[in-house]
Design an enzyme around this catalytic site. Structure first.
Site, short mmCIF file in Angstrom:
data_model
loop_
_atom_site.label_atom_id
_atom_site.label_comp_id
_atom_site.label_asym_id
_atom_site.label_seq_id
_atom_site.Cartn_x
_atom_site.Cartn_y
_atom_site.Cartn_z
N ASP A 77 15.50 -16.34 48.08
CA ASP A 77 15.97 -17.50 47.33
C ASP A 77 17.21 -18.08 48.04
O ASP A 77 17.20 -18.21 49.27
CB ASP A 77 16.26 -17.11 45.87
CG ASP A 77 16.40 -18.31 44.94
OD1 ASP A 77 15.37 -18.78 44.43
OD2 ASP A 77 17.52 -18.78 44.73
N HIS A 121 8.65 -13.54 43.60
CA HIS A 121 9.89 -14.13 44.06
C HIS A 121 11.08 -13.18 44.02
O HIS A 121 11.91 -13.16 44.92
CB HIS A 121 10.18 -15.37 43.21
CG HIS A 121 11.37 -16.14 43.65
ND1 HIS A 121 11.39 -16.89 44.81
CD2 HIS A 121 12.61 -16.29 43.08
CE1 HIS A 121 12.57 -17.47 44.93
NE2 HIS A 121 13.33 -17.13 43.91
N TYR A 139 22.68 -26.26 43.51
CA TYR A 139 21.51 -27.06 43.89
C TYR A 139 21.93 -28.46 44.32
O TYR A 139 21.44 -28.98 45.32
CB TYR A 139 20.52 -27.14 42.73
CG TYR A 139 19.70 -25.90 42.56
CD1 TYR A 139 18.41 -25.81 43.08
CD2 TYR A 139 20.22 -24.78 41.92
CE1 TYR A 139 17.65 -24.67 42.95
CE2 TYR A 139 19.47 -23.62 41.79
CZ TYR A 139 18.19 -23.57 42.31
OH TYR A 139 17.46 -22.42 42.18
#
Length: 455
Positions: free
Chosen positions: A226, A431, A374
């Protein structure tokens, strides 16, 4: 006509080769200041201070009061996890959270490993530092920095750490014994958030490099998934001479080459470097790539644009926060879990582990600052930053877990990481690799080190 086509093709290939040939660039190291106000003229305190996770009856009482005020909305019939977190199952989760989850016990578990803080570039950086309990005679441990992502935390690594630091007592050989450092990304958990705009993965990478130097490591290994994969990639781009090896379980490698491969791969995959397993994991591309990414990326559009808006709601409601975070641990673990009423959450994780991760966001009030990461990294668009166009020239290993959000073929990884020396198709997992499949990930990290040391 055929001669013209052939000459055009040769010329096109020559131009492509010239433009894309390897250029061993590095990112400028630079410096930064992310604390409040202006940087002091005084030298920054570089001491490393012990830290302990703590809680209080008042903190727990406040949580319970907020949970008790949860307003329930019934789910649509047979909706499972297609509309997000199913509210019938959410009632079960919050009942467990309110009546059975023991946060004080989980705090004791968190404190099993040594915690520390240190000030770097104006921010208090939290990390755990776990040394091997025993070493074979004449051996030194291999320093390994492991970096989490969103919506995870340093707690994701708690089950893989003993496999790396104490392998012999966990059924593994002591060929590779690690000393593990797991920092919290600034703005996540116990690491202080930036007070300034622009704090991105490159700034984080530089801070974590300074952390490793402060701990006395001139050379070290790094691992991430990630955001951790991007931060570790940036570290390798900033200071390649200090990174002995880079291991990833996710890679952001979309390029013109990968897009072309994706469009033509089902029919011409073998000629484009795709294996049968790659084709199986990527096609039909409409469902396994396009529709899948559309389903799972809505949160990203919000957090890349206006993270503070939804963050304000999540920071005020523990139930909302849990639903928002835990939904990712469902479909990012296996996209097929959206067909289950409970989202398959307890097939791979315990509620204690899942809620401990949520509590690290709730008790520190860091959901907004974590979401801002982000906007800082992706808010200006894709391929707008220098590091996105740069390759990585350190020995690299890659674990391809079958239920990762987007499968990354070896050919794609090698395009970005020319010194890829180990690529593994993992038999299961998604993930959150370290959290879900610590044994498999530990084995692949060890495999990468074995290949690297034989070179």
């Amino acid at each position: 006509m055929w001669l013209e086509i052939l000459l055009t093709s040769v010329l096109g290939f020559a131009i492509y080769w010239f433009i894309s040939r390897d250029k061993e660039e590095t990112l400028p190291l630079e410096d930064g200041w992310w604390g409040p106000g202006t940087r002091s003229a005084a030298r920054e305190d570089d001491s490393i201070r012990p830290f302990k996770v703590e809680t209080s009856d008042e903190e727990i009482h406040d949580l319970h009061q907020r949970i008790d005020k949860f307003r329930f909305t019934p789910p649509l019939e047979d909706s499972c996890f297609h509309y997000g977190f199913n509210s019938n199952y959410l009632k079960k989760v919050i009942s467990y959270w309110r009546n059975e989850f023991d946060w004080k016990k989980q705090v004791e578990i968190l404190n099993r490993y040594p915690h520390f803080k240190t000030k770097i570039e104006g921010l208090d950086i939290h990390f755990i530092h776990v040394k091997p309990p025993q070493l074979p005679a004449g051996r030194t441990p291999k320093p390994l920095l492991m970096v989490h992502g969103w919506p995870g935390s340093f707690y994701e690594f708690y089950k893989i750490i003993p496999l790396l630091t104490d392998p012999k007592n966990h059924g593994l050989s002591d060929e590779h014994v690690f000393e593990v450092i797991c920092p919290s990304i600034p703005g996540y958990g116990f690491s202080e958030a930036s007070s300034k705009k622009g704090f991105n993965s490159v700034a984080t990478a530089r801070i974590f490099y300074k952390l490793m130097l402060r701990l006395g490591f001139q050379e070290f290994y790094i691992q991430g998934g990630d955001w951790g994969s991007l931060i570790c990639t940036n570290m390798a781009q900033l200071v390649p001479s200090h990174v002995k090896g880079l291991h990833l379980n996710m890679a952001l490698v979309l390029s013109n080459f990968s897009t072309l491969t994706l469009l033509l791969g089902q029919r011409f995959g073998r000629f484009l470097g795709l294996t049968e397993r790659d084709v199986e994991l990527l096609y039909p591309v409409k469902e396994k790539v396009f529709y899948s990414l559309m389903r799972e990326s809505g949160y990203m559009h919000i957090q890349c644009t206006k993270p503070d808006t939804v963050g304000s709601a999540l920071n005020d409601s523990p139930v909302g926060l849990a639903a928002y975070i835990l939904e990712k641990f469902s479909t990012w673990t296996n996209t097929e879990f959206r067909y289950l009423e409970d989202g398959g959450l307890e097939r791979k994780f315990s509620l204690d582990d899942l809620l401990t991760n949520v509590m690290l966001y709730w008790t520190t009030g860091t959901i907004i600052s974590s979401q801002r990461f982000y906007k800082e990294n992706l808010g200006q668009g894709w391929m707008t930053q220098k590091h996105e166009r740069m390759k990585v020239y350190v020995p690299t290993g890659f674990s391809a877990f079958p239920f990762e959000l987007l499968h990354t073929p070896e050919k794609w990884v090698r395009f970005k990481y020319p010194k890829l020396i180990s690529y593994s198709y993992m038999v299961r997992g998604g993930h959150f690799a370290a959290f879900e499949e610590p044994e498999l990930l530990a084995q692949d990290i060890r495999k990468f080190l074995s290949v690297l040391e034989r070179q």
